[in-house]
Scaffold this motif. Structure first.
Motif, PDB file in Angstrom:
ATOM      1  N   VAL A   1      47.173  54.018  -2.458  1.00 12.61           N
ATOM      2  CA  VAL A   1      46.691  54.778  -1.296  1.00 12.61           C
ATOM      3  C   VAL A   1      45.751  53.913  -0.462  1.00 12.61           C
ATOM      4  CG1 VAL A   1      45.289  56.745  -0.570  1.00 12.61           C
ATOM      5  CG2 VAL A   1      46.968  57.022  -2.411  1.00 12.61           C
ATOM      6  N   LEU A   2      44.841  53.210  -1.127  1.00  9.23           N
ATOM      7  CA  LEU A   2      43.917  52.316  -0.419  1.00  9.23           C
ATOM      8  C   LEU A   2      44.691  51.190   0.277  1.00  9.23           C
ATOM      9  CD1 LEU A   2      41.046  52.044  -3.053  1.00  9.23           C
ATOM     10  CD2 LEU A   2      41.065  53.399  -0.957  1.00  9.23           C
ATOM     11  N   TYR A   3      45.732  50.699  -0.396  1.00 11.81           N
ATOM     12  CA  TYR A   3      46.556  49.630   0.191  1.00 11.81           C
ATOM     13  C   TYR A   3      47.283  50.129   1.439  1.00 11.81           C
ATOM     14  CZ  TYR A   3      50.325  46.184   0.582  1.00 11.81           C
ATOM     15  OH  TYR A   3      51.202  45.242   1.047  1.00 11.81           O
ATOM     16  N   MET A   4      47.794  51.356   1.388  1.00 13.49           N
ATOM     17  CA  MET A   4      48.482  51.932   2.547  1.00 13.49           C
ATOM     18  C   MET A   4      47.519  52.119   3.716  1.00 13.49           C
ATOM     19  SD  MET A   4      50.857  54.725   0.542  1.00 13.49           S
ATOM     20  CE  MET A   4      51.462  55.501   2.035  1.00 13.49           C
ATOM     21  N   ILE A   5      46.297  52.548   3.417  1.00 14.39           N
ATOM     22  CA  ILE A   5      45.281  52.683   4.469  1.00 14.39           C
ATOM     23  C   ILE A   5      44.947  51.322   5.063  1.00 14.39           C
ATOM     24  CG2 ILE A   5      42.884  53.334   4.934  1.00 14.39           C
ATOM     25  CD1 ILE A   5      43.178  55.471   2.747  1.00 14.39           C
TER      26      ILE A   5
ATOM     27  N   PHE B   1      45.668  49.510   9.540  1.00 11.43           N
ATOM     28  CA  PHE B   1      44.751  48.988  10.555  1.00 11.43           C
ATOM     29  C   PHE B   1      45.167  47.589  11.031  1.00 11.43           C
ATOM     30  CE2 PHE B   1      42.108  52.041   8.256  1.00 11.43           C
ATOM     31  CZ  PHE B   1      41.601  52.779   9.311  1.00 11.43           C
ATOM     32  N   PRO B   2      44.849  47.241  12.275  1.00 14.88           N
ATOM     33  CA  PRO B   2      45.118  45.886  12.783  1.00 14.88           C
ATOM     34  C   PRO B   2      44.332  44.840  11.993  1.00 14.88           C
ATOM     35  CG  PRO B   2      44.630  47.407  14.574  1.00 14.88           C
ATOM     36  CD  PRO B   2      44.301  48.131  13.305  1.00 14.88           C
ATOM     37  N   LYS B   3      44.735  43.582  12.129  1.00 20.76           N
ATOM     38  CA  LYS B   3      44.159  42.506  11.321  1.00 20.76           C
ATOM     39  C   LYS B   3      42.655  42.351  11.544  1.00 20.76           C
ATOM     40  CE  LYS B   3      44.809  37.635  10.156  1.00 20.76           C
ATOM     41  NZ  LYS B   3      45.602  36.406  10.422  1.00 20.76           N
ATOM     42  N   LYS B   4      42.206  42.405  12.808  1.00 21.75           N
ATOM     43  CA  LYS B   4      40.779  42.231  13.094  1.00 21.75           C
ATOM     44  C   LYS B   4      39.946  43.328  12.444  1.00 21.75           C
ATOM     45  CE  LYS B   4      41.239  39.733  17.470  1.00 21.75           C
ATOM     46  NZ  LYS B   4      40.928  39.731  18.928  1.00 21.75           N
ATOM     47  N   ILE B   5      40.445  44.552  12.524  1.00 22.04           N
ATOM     48  CA  ILE B   5      39.719  45.676  11.928  1.00 22.04           C
ATOM     49  C   ILE B   5      39.703  45.549  10.407  1.00 22.04           C
ATOM     50  CG2 ILE B   5      39.692  48.187  11.659  1.00 22.04           C
ATOM     51  CD1 ILE B   5      40.799  48.432  14.438  1.00 22.04           C
TER      52      ILE B   5
ATOM     53  N   GLY C   1      36.417  45.531   8.346  1.00 23.10           N
ATOM     54  CA  GLY C   1      36.291  46.580   7.340  1.00 23.10           C
ATOM     55  C   GLY C   1      35.962  46.031   5.957  1.00 23.10           C
ATOM     56  N   ILE C   2      36.633  44.938   5.583  1.00 26.80           N
ATOM     57  CA  ILE C   2      36.380  44.316   4.280  1.00 26.80           C
ATOM     58  C   ILE C   2      34.950  43.799   4.200  1.00 26.80           C
ATOM     59  CG2 ILE C   2      36.973  42.358   2.792  1.00 26.80           C
ATOM     60  CD1 ILE C   2      39.863  42.700   3.721  1.00 26.80           C
ATOM     61  N   LEU C   3      34.511  43.144   5.271  1.00 28.43           N
ATOM     62  CA  LEU C   3      33.127  42.637   5.304  1.00 28.43           C
ATOM     63  C   LEU C   3      32.124  43.786   5.228  1.00 28.43           C
ATOM     64  CD1 LEU C   3      33.443  39.857   8.048  1.00 28.43           C
ATOM     65  CD2 LEU C   3      33.185  39.535   5.575  1.00 28.43           C
ATOM     66  N   ALA C   4      32.423  44.883   5.938  1.00 30.93           N
ATOM     67  CA  ALA C   4      31.531  46.040   5.926  1.00 30.93           C
ATOM     68  C   ALA C   4      31.441  46.655   4.538  1.00 30.93           C
ATOM     69  CB  ALA C   4      32.019  47.085   6.939  1.00 30.93           C
ATOM     70  N   VAL C   5      32.581  46.744   3.864  1.00 35.38           N
ATOM     71  CA  VAL C   5      32.598  47.301   2.504  1.00 35.38           C
ATOM     72  C   VAL C   5      31.801  46.416   1.552  1.00 35.38           C
ATOM     73  CG1 VAL C   5      34.073  47.782   0.510  1.00 35.38           C
ATOM     74  CG2 VAL C   5      34.772  48.531   2.792  1.00 35.38           C
ATOM     75  N   ILE C   6      31.975  45.098   1.679  1.00 34.97           N
ATOM     76  CA  ILE C   6      31.249  44.164   0.807  1.00 34.97           C
ATOM     77  C   ILE C   6      29.742  44.278   1.021  1.00 34.97           C
ATOM     78  CG2 ILE C   6      30.826  41.724   0.320  1.00 34.97           C
ATOM     79  CD1 ILE C   6      33.768  41.201   0.968  1.00 34.97           C
ATOM     80  N   LEU C   7      29.336  44.324   2.283  1.00 34.21           N
ATOM     81  CA  LEU C   7      27.909  44.409   2.588  1.00 34.21           C
ATOM     82  C   LEU C   7      27.303  45.756   2.185  1.00 34.21           C
ATOM     83  CD1 LEU C   7      27.914  42.711   6.121  1.00 34.21           C
ATOM     84  CD2 LEU C   7      27.104  41.728   3.963  1.00 34.21           C
TER      85      LEU C   7
END
Length: 264
Positions: free
Chosen positions: A90-94, A98-102, A106-112
């Protein structure tokens, strides 16, 4: 599965397999007896196949409906590892939506944000109870005590091997974990390809198993990231069941995505 779930008390009377089948082992659909992990594996691969190969609706015109149906099937099953991997899907589908930039942002935001989020999550009572349960259930002392009593769960077996039992290089030989002639376990009563390989053949056996699984997945000629995904999922299931002796799992592994590749 619903018939098996609600009709257990009646249907179990028709069991002539000479196997003891508890109610939590009775939801295996049309797969073999007590094959809930094989059923989950099959459903997960079908979901993954639709995610990756249904771009032009060649597999189904109603992917969302199929996702819902297959997802609910996993949720009512007793294969907890399938449910966990379903969450990953489900997380992979989400993530794919999203576009590549987002995605990068998003990954950086989750890590921080992870340290703050984790600190808040562990304050939830349900999470606290689960953490308390894990600490009490999967510590070294209780794991080894249950191992000696022959009632250890799979993680407890691994903890016992890693902490209390000397490292097995070549293992204890055939039948040291499960006697296939008598159909009886010699220690813990759990089927697990990895644990079985380690008990009988030691580290050498586990390395050979991983290499053999890698060779099988590589032979499917999938793209690199799909191969990693498939290998990882299969390796996880090999901790929960004996994948090489499960016809449902092996047919799913070697045919489902392979057939799609050949068709292309």
């Amino acid at each position: 599965m619903l018939i098996q779930n609600f009709g257990y008390d009646f249907l179990i009377g028709f069991n002539r397999s000479s196997q003891s089948v508890a109610d939590f082992d009775f939801m295996f659909g049309t797969f073999f007896l007590k094959a809930d992990h094989a059923l989950g594996f099959f459903i997960l691969f079908n979901i993954f196949n639709i995610i990756e190969n249904n771009k032009d609706n060649e597999i189904t015109k109603y992917p969302k409906l199929i996702y819902l149906y297959l997802g609910l099937t996993i949720l009512i099953s007793e294969s907890n590892i399938s449910k966990l991997i379903l969450v990953v899907f489900v997380l992979y589908m989400i993530y794919r939506f999203f576009p590549k930039k987002i995605k990068i942002i998003g990954i950086l935001a989750v890590i921080l944000a992870s340290p703050f989020l984790i600190s808040q999550i562990v304050k939830i009572n349900a999470v606290k109870q689960q953490i308390h349960f894990i600490k009490n259930e999967y510590n070294v002392e209780k794991s080894y005590r249950n191992y000696e009593r022959g009632i250890a769960k799979r993680p407890q077996v691994i903890i016992s091997y890693a902490s209390k039992i000397p490292i097995k290089i070549l293992g204890d030989g055939p039948y040291s974990y499960f006697n296939i002639l008598k159909g009886k376990f010699t220690q813990t009563k759990h089927f697990s390809q990895i644990i079985w390989a380690y008990a009988d053949l030691g580290i050498v056996g586990v390395v050979l198993f991983v290499l053999l699984l890698y060779a099988i997945v590589k032979n499917l000629c999938l793209s690199s990231y799909i191969s990693i995904f498939v290998f990882s999922i299969t390796l996880i299931f090999s901790f929960m069941t004996t994948i090489f002796s499960d016809l449902g799992i092996m047919i799913t592994l070697t045919c489902l995505l392979q057939n799609r590749k050949v068709k292309e």
